[in-house]
Design a protein around this motif. Sequence first.
Motif, mmCIF file in Angstrom:
data_model
loop_
_atom_site.group_PDB
_atom_site.id
_atom_site.type_symbol
_atom_site.label_atom_id
_atom_site.label_comp_id
_atom_site.label_asym_id
_atom_site.label_seq_id
_atom_site.Cartn_x
_atom_site.Cartn_y
_atom_site.Cartn_z
ATOM 1 N N HIS A 67 0.823 -1.205 0.000
ATOM 2 C CA HIS A 67 0.000 0.000 0.000
ATOM 3 C C HIS A 67 0.860 1.258 0.000
ATOM 4 O O HIS A 67 1.641 1.480 0.897
ATOM 5 C CB HIS A 67 -0.974 -0.010 1.175
ATOM 6 N N GLY A 101 -2.900 4.174 -2.593
ATOM 7 C CA GLY A 101 -3.501 2.847 -2.735
ATOM 8 C C GLY A 101 -2.459 1.804 -3.083
ATOM 9 O O GLY A 101 -1.252 2.068 -2.998
ATOM 10 N N PRO A 102 -2.923 0.607 -3.480
ATOM 11 C CA PRO A 102 -1.973 -0.479 -3.746
ATOM 12 C C PRO A 102 -1.083 -0.189 -4.948
ATOM 13 O O PRO A 102 -1.556 0.325 -5.968
ATOM 14 C CB PRO A 102 -2.872 -1.693 -4.008
#
Lengths: 396, 198
Positions: free
Chosen positions: A66, A70-71
């Motif tokens: 992460h 976000g990822p």
Amino acid sequence: MPPLSLTRLMLRDFRSYPALTAGFHGRIVVVAGENGVGKTNLLEAISLLGPGRGLRGARILEFGLHGPEGPLPWAAAGRFRGPSGEFDIGTGTPEGGPAERRVFRLDGQPAKSQADLAERVAAVWLTPQMDRLFQDGAGDRRRFLDRLVWALEPHHAREVAAYDNAMAQRNRLLAGERREGRAPDPAWLAALEDAMARHGVAAAAARRGLVGRLNAALEGGITGAFPAARLSLHCAVAAALDQAPALAVEDGLRAGWAAERGRDAAAGATLSGPHRADLGFTHVPKSLPAALCSTGEQKALLVAVVLAHAALIEQTRGFAPLLLLDEVAAHLDAPRREALFGALAALPAQAFLTGTDPAIFAPLRGWRRCSAPCPGRSFRMAIFPCRKPPESLYYG
Amino acid sequence: MIEHDPVEHLIGLLAKLPGLGRRSARRAVLRMLMQPEQAMLPLAAALRDAAAAVRRCRLCGNLDARDPCGICRDPNRDHGVICVVEGVAELWALERAHAHRGLYHVLGGTLSALGGIGPEDLAVQPLLARIAEGGVEEVILALPATVDGATTAHYLTDRLKPAGVPVTRLAQGVPMGGALDVLDEGTLAAALKARRAV
């Protein structure tokens, strides 16, 4: 013939690993460390180098480390040595592509399908989550069985997926009738039930075949000193295959589903078929069903099944799968741990074991120090996390 | 502003086409920009002409500059045999093989309850109407070997039964020049099931 073994693993932005390069020059690799250091993540990365969704069954978006937005795009790559020589498998999100897509590369080239990977690599695993297998619903045990079948018959996944797809479409059509009061096209329903019958019987036959072979292997004492288990498949379709040829069973299923449309529409689900199958486990020495066994005994049963399965794969495909055993040894008492290590030593398979306490793996170290129980095989031990360079990852 | 850049706009449009990602679209645009007179303007004219002229054939659903299409008009083709295909791409593939000398019927997709495609979304009624007109001696179902393709084939077989026209489907099995040991188990099993006397 050399066993299938992972000799190098490279990770980028995978779960808790920003970057990792690790070499595994041993047949039994122990990953020991405290909770949260990434032991299971490492096993999961290895499991993703074969077909399927890995040992956690996670969604693709969960794999990326992460970042602030976000990822991140992630990648896992492994170098394997197998019966046909050395090869590379890579997987991850495509460069510049959508984060929810996962691609595979085989020797640097895009793999056409996951079946291509299944021909080269197989992995079986045991995780602490699977301890609930005996308490959870039949679906988890069925999926466990399907994964075992898949490792031996790559085609099985397609049969199960095709059956599930056709059944989901039938349910949708029947639900439309309930919602909108509009009778679904009977020819369309019959076409879907035909697909369900063909793929469902193929899937049930494959499950039935594997359960028979596993029982034969377990009865033959393939798991050494490990307590024997016996499996039973509770499935009306598989039972019907004992009495009638597959084509007759298919006809019976078609007729049955056609007659049950009203009932299934009211229930909002297809109430009969191979998707209702369940897998039973029996502890043979005690003649007890697994649900009545202690937690340790249940773990021992699972280990016995997984070891027998690995031996079957080796017999059938010429190479044993990678064994990914997450926190397995900790649940076993000392004699069973010894039995596990002994069985692993006898199998021509590479095994990855994790645990929080390095001391419980001491017998492995002992084996390495004295002459190896099988000529030419050595055991290594890895301790995680490791601040040293990867090559000094091991001690033994 | 990037979004008003004609080059980026063109790359964006090309990248939406199947088989082209942004990288290949960029390469194509760069190549065309090197020779706009020879490569771009004729392409623009060809696109305009095709968009204006090509229509769906009212009989079979093929795409052609004429309606009915060239295949349906061809008196040398066997008008008694209709090959049902999912889309125009499959029709083109069969034409490239020169193996089918009959007519076609483009279904416009396959049944998919999950995708919201029902019989009324496909050209099933026009197919039944063509057969009702008479003169059709065989219907060949050339649909994909997927769950949806097989479901659609089964559905069509059922719907065509009252017409009494023989319905056949494409064989599945060993590809030309293919070795058995590299075939997947599903294809091999299908080939064994569909074996025939020699």
